[in-house]
Design a protein around this motif. Sequence first.
Motif, mmCIF file in Angstrom:
data_model
loop_
_atom_site.group_PDB
_atom_site.id
_atom_site.type_symbol
_atom_site.label_atom_id
_atom_site.label_comp_id
_atom_site.label_asym_id
_atom_site.label_seq_id
_atom_site.Cartn_x
_atom_site.Cartn_y
_atom_site.Cartn_z
ATOM 1 N N ALA A 1 2.732 9.102 0.518
ATOM 2 C CA ALA A 1 2.735 10.568 0.365
ATOM 3 C C ALA A 1 3.412 10.955 -0.942
ATOM 4 O O ALA A 1 2.917 10.639 -2.017
ATOM 5 C CB ALA A 1 3.386 11.219 1.569
ATOM 6 N N PHE A 2 4.557 11.625 -0.881
ATOM 7 C CA PHE A 2 5.182 12.177 -2.082
ATOM 8 C C PHE A 2 5.890 11.134 -2.945
ATOM 9 O O PHE A 2 6.260 11.432 -4.077
ATOM 10 C CB PHE A 2 6.182 13.264 -1.682
ATOM 11 C CG PHE A 2 5.571 14.352 -0.858
ATOM 12 C CD1 PHE A 2 4.674 15.240 -1.421
ATOM 13 C CD2 PHE A 2 5.858 14.480 0.497
ATOM 14 C CE1 PHE A 2 4.086 16.243 -0.661
ATOM 15 C CE2 PHE A 2 5.276 15.471 1.252
ATOM 16 C CZ PHE A 2 4.390 16.357 0.676
ATOM 17 N N THR A 3 6.093 9.933 -2.439
ATOM 18 C CA THR A 3 6.862 8.940 -3.191
ATOM 19 C C THR A 3 5.999 7.861 -3.828
ATOM 20 O O THR A 3 6.503 7.062 -4.624
ATOM 21 C CB THR A 3 7.883 8.248 -2.267
ATOM 22 O OG1 THR A 3 7.188 7.566 -1.223
ATOM 23 C CG2 THR A 3 8.838 9.270 -1.665
ATOM 24 N N SER A 4 4.730 7.795 -3.507
ATOM 25 C CA SER A 4 3.906 6.692 -4.002
ATOM 26 C C SER A 4 3.700 6.793 -5.511
ATOM 27 O O SER A 4 3.823 7.864 -6.115
ATOM 28 C CB SER A 4 2.551 6.685 -3.302
ATOM 29 O OG SER A 4 1.736 7.749 -3.774
ATOM 30 N N ARG A 5 3.361 5.666 -6.110
ATOM 31 C CA ARG A 5 3.099 5.655 -7.550
ATOM 32 C C ARG A 5 1.934 6.572 -7.915
ATOM 33 O O ARG A 5 1.994 7.287 -8.915
ATOM 34 C CB ARG A 5 2.805 4.233 -8.005
ATOM 35 C CG ARG A 5 4.021 3.334 -8.050
ATOM 36 C CD ARG A 5 3.706 2.068 -8.810
ATOM 37 N NE ARG A 5 4.881 1.223 -8.950
ATOM 38 C CZ ARG A 5 4.946 0.167 -9.765
ATOM 39 N NH1 ARG A 5 3.881 -0.149 -10.491
ATOM 40 N NH2 ARG A 5 6.041 -0.557 -9.838
ATOM 41 N N LEU A 6 0.872 6.529 -7.142
ATOM 42 C CA LEU A 6 -0.286 7.347 -7.482
ATOM 43 C C LEU A 6 0.044 8.828 -7.379
ATOM 44 O O LEU A 6 -0.393 9.630 -8.212
ATOM 45 C CB LEU A 6 -1.474 7.003 -6.574
ATOM 46 C CG LEU A 6 -2.059 5.595 -6.743
ATOM 47 C CD1 LEU A 6 -3.335 5.459 -5.930
ATOM 48 C CD2 LEU A 6 -2.324 5.264 -8.214
ATOM 49 N N ASN B 1 0.826 -1.202 0.000
ATOM 50 C CA ASN B 1 0.000 0.000 0.000
ATOM 51 C C ASN B 1 0.864 1.257 0.000
ATOM 52 O O ASN B 1 0.526 2.249 -0.648
ATOM 53 C CB ASN B 1 -0.917 0.002 1.217
ATOM 54 C CG ASN B 1 -1.708 1.292 1.318
ATOM 55 O OD1 ASN B 1 -2.654 1.518 0.586
ATOM 56 N ND2 ASN B 1 -1.302 2.163 2.237
ATOM 57 N N HIS B 2 1.976 1.234 0.720
ATOM 58 C CA HIS B 2 2.876 2.386 0.732
ATOM 59 C C HIS B 2 3.382 2.673 -0.677
ATOM 60 O O HIS B 2 3.455 3.838 -1.097
ATOM 61 C CB HIS B 2 4.057 2.119 1.662
ATOM 62 C CG HIS B 2 5.027 3.251 1.755
ATOM 63 N ND1 HIS B 2 4.871 4.303 2.623
ATOM 64 C CD2 HIS B 2 6.175 3.514 1.053
ATOM 65 C CE1 HIS B 2 5.872 5.156 2.473
ATOM 66 N NE2 HIS B 2 6.675 4.700 1.532
ATOM 67 N N ILE B 3 3.696 1.624 -1.413
ATOM 68 C CA ILE B 3 4.197 1.788 -2.782
ATOM 69 C C ILE B 3 3.105 2.333 -3.690
ATOM 70 O O ILE B 3 3.351 3.227 -4.506
ATOM 71 C CB ILE B 3 4.740 0.445 -3.311
ATOM 72 C CG1 ILE B 3 5.985 0.036 -2.517
ATOM 73 C CG2 ILE B 3 5.038 0.523 -4.802
ATOM 74 C CD1 ILE B 3 6.433 -1.396 -2.758
ATOM 75 N N LEU B 4 1.891 1.833 -3.557
ATOM 76 C CA LEU B 4 0.801 2.274 -4.427
ATOM 77 C C LEU B 4 0.363 3.698 -4.117
ATOM 78 O O LEU B 4 0.400 4.568 -4.996
ATOM 79 C CB LEU B 4 -0.400 1.336 -4.299
ATOM 80 C CG LEU B 4 -1.659 1.805 -5.054
ATOM 81 C CD1 LEU B 4 -1.421 1.822 -6.553
ATOM 82 C CD2 LEU B 4 -2.866 0.957 -4.685
ATOM 83 N N GLY B 5 -0.082 3.947 -2.875
ATOM 84 C CA GLY B 5 -0.661 5.253 -2.597
ATOM 85 C C GLY B 5 -0.464 5.764 -1.193
ATOM 86 O O GLY B 5 -0.904 6.870 -0.871
ATOM 87 N N GLY B 6 0.190 4.986 -0.339
ATOM 88 C CA GLY B 6 0.334 5.385 1.053
ATOM 89 C C GLY B 6 1.585 6.175 1.344
ATOM 90 O O GLY B 6 1.760 6.665 2.462
ATOM 91 N N VAL C 1 -3.842 12.573 -3.689
ATOM 92 C CA VAL C 1 -4.320 11.239 -4.045
ATOM 93 C C VAL C 1 -3.594 10.258 -3.141
ATOM 94 O O VAL C 1 -2.420 10.442 -2.811
ATOM 95 C CB VAL C 1 -4.050 10.926 -5.539
ATOM 96 C CG1 VAL C 1 -2.564 10.999 -5.873
ATOM 97 C CG2 VAL C 1 -4.611 9.557 -5.916
ATOM 98 N N GLY C 2 -4.271 9.223 -2.697
ATOM 99 C CA GLY C 2 -3.606 8.256 -1.827
ATOM 100 C C GLY C 2 -4.488 7.090 -1.476
ATOM 101 O O GLY C 2 -5.671 7.037 -1.837
#
Length: 427
Positions: free
Chosen positions: A283-288, A276-281, A302-303
Motif C-alpha cells: 500500500a503506502f509503503t511499497s517502492r512502486l 512482493n510487499h516491498i515491491l508493490g503489495g 499502483v500495486g
Amino acid sequence: MNLAETGTRTASSPTQAIPVAAARGIEAWHVPSPVVPMIAIAFNFEGGAAQDPEGKAGTAQMLARLLDEGAGDLGSDAFQEALAARAIELHFHAGPDSVGGSLKMLVKHADEAIRLLSLAVCEPRLDPVAIERVRSQMIASLRYQQNDPGVMASRCYFREAFPGHPYSRPSSGTTESLAAITRDDLLAMHKALIGRGGLKVAVVGAVEADGAAAMLDQAFGRLPEKDPLKPVPATHIHDLGRRIVVDLDVPQSVIRFGLGGVAWRDPDFIPAYVLNHILGGGAFTSRLFQEVREKRGLAYSVGTSLTSHRGVAMTWGYTATKNERVVEALDVIGEEINRLIADGPSDDELQKAKDYLTGSYALSFDTSTKIANQLVQIAFEGLGMDYIARRNDMVASVTQDDIRRATGRTFANGKMLVVAAGRPVGF
C-alpha cells in the motif's frame, strides 16, 4: 439434534482450530466463538472455471449463480423468501479452481439455514426460467464491461499470457459462450464439481464440535463422491517482455503487468510474499507507491500481488495513468524491479516489511466470517491446520538470502508481459 441448542460457552482463537469428525469423509475445521449467537460457515469444492467445457466458458460461474435460484421443492422466489425471513446470508461464487460459498445465520435459525444450504448444493432446480434470467444478467454485465478499460486489460492479459490453457478463458464467459450453455451443461457441471471429494469446510461461531459435525452431515452428507476432475495443466506466462495495446478511446490507460510467481504451497512462498510487499503489495509503503505515485505523480494507485492457482503462480500488477505518461510509468516500474534484482532490499526495508506483515495478520481474523474464509482457504491449499500458528514465525525468519532466492524465482530477468487498455503514446 436441534442445531439451535448446540451453542458453546468456551471461546477459542483461530489458531485453535480443531478438526470436525463429520461423517462420510468431509474435511472440516471448527473454531468455537460464543461471544455473538451467530455461526459462519465457508466451503470450497475443488474445481472451477478451469473445468468449463470447450466453447462454453462461464458454465461454472453460471452454476454458482443458480444454486440459490430455487432448490428442492422451493422455486426461486420461495427460496429467497425463506432466506430473508430469517436474515440468513447464503452466497456462492466460482473461481478458476473452485466453486465455493458462505453461510451466516443466527444460532436460533441454524436448522432452517442448514436445510436451505443442503437443498442448494444437493438439489438445485436449475429451472429454465432462472437459467434464462441469470444468462441475461451475465450477458448484460459483459456488454457493460466492453468499455471498462480494467476489465478489457485483464481479459487480454490472461488470453495472451496463457494461450490455449483453461486460464486463458474468462471465467464469466463471453456473450457467445454464455448463449451456448444448456441446462444439460449445468447439470453435468454440478455433477462434476459439487461432491464430497475435494470439499473443504470451516465452521466458526457459537456451536460445539458435535453440533458443527451435525450441521455438516445435514448440509453435505447427501452429496455423492465425484469422479476425478480434468487435471489443470501446469503453465507459465508466455511472451514476457511483450507489450500489448487494447485500443480504447479514453484519456487514461489502464495497465496490467505480470512476472513469475511462487505458489502458496511452495516453501518459497513466504519469502516471495515479503518481497512482493516491498515491491508493490505494501500500500503506502511499497517502492512502486513511493516512486510512481508519491515522487512523480504518475498514477493514483499502483500495486502488485501474488496470485496462486492450481496450474500457475504469478506476480500480478496494476496501475493507470495518462496516455502520455504510460511509457514513463512502466520505465519506473521496471527500474524498481531491476533494483531489487541487483541489490535487494535494505535490511531496514526488509525488517519493516516483516514487522508490518506479522503485526497486521490478526486483522484477517476479526470476524467469524473472516476466520471461516481464511481457514477454508488454508485447507484448500493444503497448508495444514497449524498454518495460522506458524505463519508469523515464518515471516519473521525470512532472511536476505531467502529474498534473493525468491527474487530469482519471481522476477528472473525483470521482463514483464504488459497490457495497456487505452491509447498509450509511444508504447
